[in-house]
Design an enzyme around this catalytic site. Structure first.
Site, PDB file in Angstrom:
ATOM      1  CG  ASP A  21      -4.515   0.084   0.952  1.00 49.59           C
ATOM      2  OD1 ASP A  21      -4.825   0.995   0.210  1.00 49.59           O
ATOM      3  OD2 ASP A  21      -4.232   1.000   2.270  1.00 49.59           O
ATOM      4  NE  ARG A  26       5.734  11.053  -4.150  1.00 49.18           N
ATOM      5  CZ  ARG A  26       4.074  10.992  -4.808  1.00 49.18           C
ATOM      6  NH1 ARG A  26       3.653  10.728  -3.812  1.00 49.18           N
ATOM      7  NH2 ARG A  26       4.229  11.574  -6.147  1.00 49.18           N
ATOM      8  CB  SER A  69      -0.537   0.054   1.468  1.00 49.42           C
ATOM      9  OG  SER A  69      -1.737  -1.428   0.945  1.00 49.42           O
TER      10      SER A  69
HETATM   11  C1  GLC Z   1      -1.249   5.617   1.650  1.00 50.28           C
HETATM   12  C2  GLC Z   1      -0.106   5.070   0.784  1.00 50.28           C
HETATM   13  C3  GLC Z   1      -1.128   4.957  -0.542  1.00 50.28           C
HETATM   14  C4  GLC Z   1      -2.058   3.814   0.856  1.00 50.28           C
HETATM   15  C5  GLC Z   1      -2.440   4.405   2.129  1.00 50.28           C
HETATM   16  C6  GLC Z   1      -3.676   3.987   3.184  1.00 50.28           C
HETATM   17  O1  GLC Z   1      -1.407   6.997   1.328  1.00 50.28           O
HETATM   18  O2  GLC Z   1       0.464   6.230  -0.167  1.00 50.28           O
HETATM   19  O3  GLC Z   1      -1.059   3.523  -1.598  1.00 50.28           O
HETATM   20  O4  GLC Z   1      -3.517   3.220  -0.121  1.00 50.28           O
HETATM   21  O5  GLC Z   1      -1.757   4.867   2.251  1.00 50.28           O
HETATM   22  O6  GLC Z   1      -2.773   2.889   3.464  1.00 50.28           O
END
Ligand code: GLC
Length: 460
Positions: free
Chosen positions: A193, A155, A140
């Protein structure tokens, strides 16, 4: 304390008019992200084509590397929106989040090995010895994907900083770790996610059109028409196809800081983070930061000599010591004396409080929590606008500790939607989502397997 509270009220309160301006800018950013690569809000095509049929079946492994924990699941999809799940959680240490990337993936593979070893047998819900299983990897963080089993990390977010990972294909790195431990699994899909949550929620509730995570981070996904994703038209994908988009909306207003109402506390959170300038929207909303915003206000009042005169305040002066969970506990304290707040301040910070101070703390928690919820409404409203979903309405699958544990968070999001859209805002309703990183990842692995078998992989 009342005067102080008034000052913070004006800093943290968002008027409906301001919210509508944010929605407008947000909608433009979503469009821009779809039209060109490498935009602030990257709007990532996920290669998850369309909705599940609900008939997906079979056994799948899911590995979930989120913000706080690592989780391994064995999911059995039974079709008709039904499933069973066996899972184990492993805690990630702060050091692991900053240690070399390949080591982090080796650790994931080790946990997977332990899980497979302890769940192999011939009982129900167990893995058969020698069985080769498809694995969905929920990773995620923002990754640009060329195919569903590929993802270049743009990143790190949420405080992660493992070196030698940004700019690299994390699916490839993880495959290397799987080979090292010779595990009987095949990495089928790399999933965010939010995308998992979108698909899992739709599997059980087909009115779901958007998914949002309110946890350590904050982000959303929704299903887009391929013809409305100009940056991939050159790939020649059938224009009537649909593909899930991982918005990575946490990045909205990063660097430029033109649209969001940032206070000086938000600026400190940003400046002292490992990624200054980045994830500007997320830093005002997600569970990783809310407690810290609250703490910075308290520290200001300590410096001004307003709070805790004559007491030793070193404990509360430590960055990130004030957990976001404390905000929700303070807000839901049912006692007149605010005994829960007494408990938090004496137990964790060795500080005595007066009733007036405790009332102030509760009101301040409410301001910080309410601002987060109302900003979230702006993001949801932007997607609703963009997809023209307001009249027919839709369900928004939501998950994450903030959504699940913060009292009135959902209610405040709904209130925000009405402030933005008027009465029609009631047509958009959030609900607690299905487990996206487990069940969602299994369904996506199943959908991908079906596409492969139909000769549609990677991206026709
Ligand atoms: C951050 C991550 C994203 C993820 C979110 C919730 O924003 O960059 O990819 O979906 O957290 O976990």
């Amino acid at each position: 304390m009342a005067d102080h509270l008034r000052k913070y009220e004006s800093l943290f309160t968002l008027t409906p008019q301001r919210m509508r301006m944010i929605v407008e800018a947000f909608t433009e950013c979503l469009e821009l992200g779809l039209s060109k690569p490498n935009q602030i809000v990257p709007m990532i095509p996920t290669w998850v084509f369309g909705w599940p049929t609900g008939k997906e079946t079979g056994d799948y492994l899911a590995l979930d590397l989120g913000g706080t924990n690592l989780r391994v699941c064995l999911v059995t999809l039974q079709g008709e929106g039904k499933f069973e799940i066996t899972q184990t959680k492993y805690r990630l240490s702060e050091e692991q989040k900053q240690d070399d990337g390949q080591k982090l993936f080796d650790f994931c593979a080790e946990c997977l090995r332990t899980f497979i070893e302890s769940n192999t047998g011939d009982g129900p819900g167990q893995l058969r010895p020698g069985q080769l299983l498809p694995l969905g990897f929920t990773f995620s963080y923002p990754c640009t994907q060329e195919r569903i089993d590929h993802g270049e990390l743009i990143r790190w977010t949420k405080g992660f900083g493992a070196p030698n990972t940004e700019g690299r294909d994390v699916a490839g790195m993880f495959k290397k770790s799987l080979e090292k431990y010779q595990l009987p699994v095949e990495l089928t899909a790399l999933i965010n996610d939010t995308t998992g949550t979108l698909i899992a929620s739709h599997y059980v509730n087909p009115r779901t059109k958007i998914a949002v995570i309110f946890g350590t981070g904050c982000n959303a996904a929704y299903m887009e028409r391929v013809k409305d994703i100009p940056k991939i038209t050159h790939l020649g994908i059938a224009s009537d196809a649909e593909m899930a988009i991982n918005c990575e909306w946490g990045a909205f207003d990063s660097f430029e800081h033109e649209h969001l109402p940032r206070t000086k506390y938000d600026a400190v959170v940003d400046d002292t983070s490992n990624k200054p300038g980045e994830q500007a929207f997320e830093k005002l909303i997600s569970g990783r930061y809310l407690g810290e915003i609250f703490r910075l206000v308290i520290c200001e009042l300590i410096d001004e000599g307003v709070l805790f005169l004559g007491q030793n305040t070193y404990k509360i002066e430590k960055p990130y010591c004030f957990d976001t969970a404390f905000l929700s506990l303070m807000e839901s304290d049912p006692t007149d004396e605010l005994l829960m707040i007494i408990g938090i301040f004496t137990h964790f910070f060795a500080l005595e409080t007066t009733l007036a101070e405790r009332q102030f703390f509760r009101a301040l928690a409410k301001l910080v929590g309410r601002r987060a919820a109302r900003l979230s409404s702006c993001g949801i409203a932007a997607i609703v606008n963009k997809m023209g979903l307001l009249e027919e309405g839709c369900s928004v699958g939501a998950d994450g500790s903030l959504y699940n544990k913060y009292p009135s968070f959902a209610e405040r999001v709904h209130e925000g939607l009405v402030d933005i859209f008027g009465d029609r805002g009631r047509n958009v309703i959030t609900h607690h989502a299905e487990d996206g990183s487990g069940v969602g990842s299994a369904i996506i692995a199943a959908m991908t397997k079906a596409r492969r078998e139909a000769g549609l992989y990677p991206n026709v």
